[in-house]
Design a protein around this motif. Structure first.
Motif, PDB file in Angstrom:
ATOM      1  N   UNK A   1      11.228  10.276   2.123  1.00 26.54           N
ATOM      2  CA  UNK A   1      10.065  10.253   1.226  1.00 26.54           C
ATOM      3  C   UNK A   1       9.015  11.284   1.621  1.00 26.54           C
ATOM      4  N   UNK A   2       8.780  11.405   2.938  1.00 25.82           N
ATOM      5  CA  UNK A   2       7.674  12.253   3.407  1.00 25.82           C
ATOM      6  C   UNK A   2       8.100  13.637   3.873  1.00 25.82           C
ATOM      7  N   UNK A   3       9.355  13.762   4.348  1.00 29.86           N
ATOM      8  CA  UNK A   3       9.806  15.033   4.904  1.00 29.86           C
ATOM      9  C   UNK A   3       9.186  15.320   6.262  1.00 29.86           C
ATOM     10  N   UNK A   4       8.620  14.299   6.912  1.00 32.20           N
ATOM     11  CA  UNK A   4       7.932  14.487   8.189  1.00 32.20           C
ATOM     12  C   UNK A   4       8.918  14.587   9.350  1.00 32.20           C
ATOM     13  N   UNK A   5       8.705  15.570  10.229  1.00 39.51           N
ATOM     14  CA  UNK A   5       9.630  15.822  11.330  1.00 39.51           C
ATOM     15  C   UNK A   5       9.571  14.739  12.415  1.00 39.51           C
ATOM     16  N   UNK A   6       8.400  14.166  12.642  1.00 40.03           N
ATOM     17  CA  UNK A   6       8.283  13.111  13.652  1.00 40.03           C
ATOM     18  C   UNK A   6       9.095  11.885  13.248  1.00 40.03           C
ATOM     19  N   UNK A   7       9.011  11.511  11.988  1.00 36.42           N
ATOM     20  CA  UNK A   7       9.810  10.383  11.495  1.00 36.42           C
ATOM     21  C   UNK A   7      11.296  10.701  11.575  1.00 36.42           C
ATOM     22  N   UNK A   8      11.655  11.940  11.252  1.00 30.38           N
ATOM     23  CA  UNK A   8      13.059  12.350  11.293  1.00 30.38           C
ATOM     24  C   UNK A   8      13.602  12.303  12.720  1.00 30.38           C
ATOM     25  N   UNK A   9      12.791  12.775  13.682  1.00 29.16           N
ATOM     26  CA  UNK A   9      13.232  12.759  15.077  1.00 29.16           C
ATOM     27  C   UNK A   9      13.391  11.326  15.578  1.00 29.16           C
ATOM     28  N   UNK A  10      12.450  10.472  15.219  1.00 30.75           N
ATOM     29  CA  UNK A  10      12.548   9.068  15.649  1.00 30.75           C
ATOM     30  C   UNK A  10      13.784   8.402  15.057  1.00 30.75           C
TER      31      UNK A  10
ATOM     32  N   UNK B   1       0.788  -1.234   0.000  1.00 35.00           N
ATOM     33  CA  UNK B   1       0.000   0.000   0.000  1.00 35.00           C
ATOM     34  C   UNK B   1       0.815   1.277   0.000  1.00 35.00           C
ATOM     35  N   UNK B   2       2.008   1.265   0.584  1.00 35.96           N
ATOM     36  CA  UNK B   2       2.758   2.508   0.746  1.00 35.96           C
ATOM     37  C   UNK B   2       3.130   3.137  -0.594  1.00 35.96           C
ATOM     38  N   UNK B   3       3.288   2.333  -1.614  1.00 37.93           N
ATOM     39  CA  UNK B   3       3.673   2.870  -2.923  1.00 37.93           C
ATOM     40  C   UNK B   3       2.536   3.632  -3.606  1.00 37.93           C
ATOM     41  N   UNK B   4       1.328   3.471  -3.075  1.00 36.61           N
ATOM     42  CA  UNK B   4       0.187   4.193  -3.644  1.00 36.61           C
ATOM     43  C   UNK B   4       0.055   5.603  -3.076  1.00 36.61           C
ATOM     44  N   UNK B   5       0.777   5.891  -1.986  1.00 37.31           N
ATOM     45  CA  UNK B   5       0.649   7.192  -1.322  1.00 37.31           C
ATOM     46  C   UNK B   5       1.970   7.955  -1.423  1.00 37.31           C
ATOM     47  N   UNK B   6       1.926   9.074  -2.079  1.00 34.65           N
ATOM     48  CA  UNK B   6       3.134   9.863  -2.311  1.00 34.65           C
ATOM     49  C   UNK B   6       3.339  10.926  -1.232  1.00 34.65           C
ATOM     50  N   UNK B   7       4.610  11.225  -0.968  1.00 35.37           N
ATOM     51  CA  UNK B   7       4.949  12.314  -0.070  1.00 35.37           C
ATOM     52  C   UNK B   7       4.367  12.160   1.325  1.00 35.37           C
ATOM     53  N   UNK B   8       3.829  13.243   1.850  1.00 32.81           N
ATOM     54  CA  UNK B   8       3.324  13.299   3.218  1.00 32.81           C
ATOM     55  C   UNK B   8       2.216  12.275   3.486  1.00 32.81           C
ATOM     56  N   UNK B   9       1.503  11.862   2.444  1.00 35.85           N
ATOM     57  CA  UNK B   9       0.389  10.931   2.630  1.00 35.85           C
ATOM     58  C   UNK B   9       0.856   9.567   3.152  1.00 35.85           C
ATOM     59  N   UNK B  10       2.121   9.253   2.973  1.00 39.88           N
ATOM     60  CA  UNK B  10       2.635   7.952   3.414  1.00 39.88           C
ATOM     61  C   UNK B  10       3.131   7.982   4.857  1.00 39.88           C
ATOM     62  N   UNK B  11       3.079   9.140   5.496  1.00 39.92           N
ATOM     63  CA  UNK B  11       3.658   9.312   6.838  1.00 39.92           C
ATOM     64  C   UNK B  11       3.115   8.314   7.852  1.00 39.92           C
ATOM     65  N   UNK B  12       1.794   8.174   7.921  1.00 43.07           N
ATOM     66  CA  UNK B  12       1.188   7.296   8.930  1.00 43.07           C
ATOM     67  C   UNK B  12       1.654   5.851   8.764  1.00 43.07           C
ATOM     68  N   UNK B  13       1.780   5.396   7.530  1.00 38.81           N
ATOM     69  CA  UNK B  13       2.193   4.005   7.306  1.00 38.81           C
ATOM     70  C   UNK B  13       3.640   3.781   7.730  1.00 38.81           C
TER      71      UNK B  13
ATOM     72  N   UNK C   1      11.504   6.627   5.239  1.00 36.83           N
ATOM     73  CA  UNK C   1      10.283   7.384   5.495  1.00 36.83           C
ATOM     74  C   UNK C   1      10.509   8.876   5.606  1.00 36.83           C
ATOM     75  N   UNK C   2      11.554   9.287   6.311  1.00 32.20           N
ATOM     76  CA  UNK C   2      11.793  10.717   6.489  1.00 32.20           C
ATOM     77  C   UNK C   2      12.199  11.382   5.177  1.00 32.20           C
TER      78      UNK C   2
ATOM     79  N   UNK D   1      15.605  -2.598  11.954  1.00 38.11           N
ATOM     80  CA  UNK D   1      14.608  -2.502  10.893  1.00 38.11           C
ATOM     81  C   UNK D   1      13.824  -1.195  10.993  1.00 38.11           C
ATOM     82  N   UNK D   2      13.521  -0.793  12.228  1.00 33.02           N
ATOM     83  CA  UNK D   2      12.795   0.465  12.436  1.00 33.02           C
ATOM     84  C   UNK D   2      13.629   1.651  11.955  1.00 33.02           C
TER      85      UNK D   2
END
Length: 279
Positions: free
Chosen positions: A223-232, A184-196, A220-221, A212-213
């Motif tokens: 692809x999405x540019x999300x700060x929460x993923x980057x911090x983790x 499923x992740x390949x169907x959601x581009x950019x920020x939309x994939x953040x939750x997955x 993930x960081x 693995x995480x």
């Protein structure tokens, strides 16, 4: 389904009528095709209008419920010093009432399943969301495991794919959750994939698979540019596993019910209240 069958009959009838009237084979084929497509368009238009009318009724139920929730929020905000926990319970109660009414309304869409091939899947998708919000997970699992192609929910949004992954995790099907993520992740581009990305990394952490995480968060960081993923990713790269948190993903994360949101503690005023009122 019925639209297709009726259109085939009408198209076939037009073609046959042309042929027996000696208009020629070419004319018979042409009239047959024209009759088929005109029937499809006409019946499709009528059915879509009827479906839209029923969907508008469902939307009205949800809007009314949301209006009541918003009104309660406004009243709470206008009364400083209220109890946040009590308020949260009241809002959850209103939301449950709205969802149950919406769930009870869905059977009104059932008659359209024989006219629209996708209607069964659309109904299953809405039922999946409503039941998940009500935490009726046994029924959610039954919908996700539907054998019929016409009854399977459409995981066309990240939250829907995440719901399936969350249920697979809770049912100890880690490989299944990984498979759903990759599919499923390949169907959601950019920020939309953040939750997955946030969810699969959380699952890996719960399984003790820190490497693995970290690897999936690196992807993930970027692809999405999300700060929460980057911090983790930074926390895991610096061996600060305890600081891993998806709280930054907000309500969307907590709506999966894998973790409980922390309710802020009510602040108490110190000092003499009468003295404070003089200023």
């Amino acid at each position: 389904m019925l639209i297709l069958l009726i259109s085939l009959l009408i198209g076939g009838g037009c073609g046959y009528a042309s042929f027996i009237n000696h208009w020629g084979l070419g004319a018979a084929i042409g009239y047959g095709i024209t009759g088929f497509f005109l029937s499809m368009i006409l019946f499709g238009f009528v059915i879509r209008k009827r479906i839209a009318k029923v969907q508008e009724e469902l939307q009205a139920i949800m809007q009314q419920g949301q209006s009541r929730i918003n009104l309660k929020v406004q009243k709470f905000q206008s009364r400083p010093g209220g109890n946040p926990t009590q308020m949260q319970r009241e809002l959850e109660g209103e939301q449950k009432v709205m969802i149950k009414k919406s769930l009870e309304f869905l059977p009104k869409l059932e008659p359209f399943k024989k006219w629209n091939l996708l209607m069964g899947r659309q109904i299953s998708t809405m039922r999946l969301q409503f039941l998940y919000q009500l935490k009726e997970f046994k029924k959610v699992d039954e919908i996700l495991e539907a054998k019929s192609l016409f009854e399977r929910p459409m995981l066309s949004e990240p939250i829907l794919a995440a719901m399936k992954m969350a249920r697979q995790y809770e049912n100890k099907d880690i490989k299944g959750a990984e498979k759903t993520f990759k599919k499923r992740v390949k169907w959601f581009r950019g920020e939309r994939a953040t939750l997955l990305y946030g969810l699969i990394s959380w699952i890996y952490m719960k399984e003790g698979r820190t490497d693995d995480a970290r690897k999936i968060l690196l992807t993930g960081k970027e692809v999405t540019g999300n700060q929460t993923l980057a911090r983790n990713w930074e926390h895991l790269s610096n061996n600060n596993d305890r600081k891993f948190s998806n709280a930054g993903l907000g309500d969307e994360w907590y709506s999966l019910y894998l973790e409980k949101a922390v309710v802020p503690k009510q602040k108490r005023m110190r000092g003499n209240a009468k003295a404070a009122n003089r200023f």
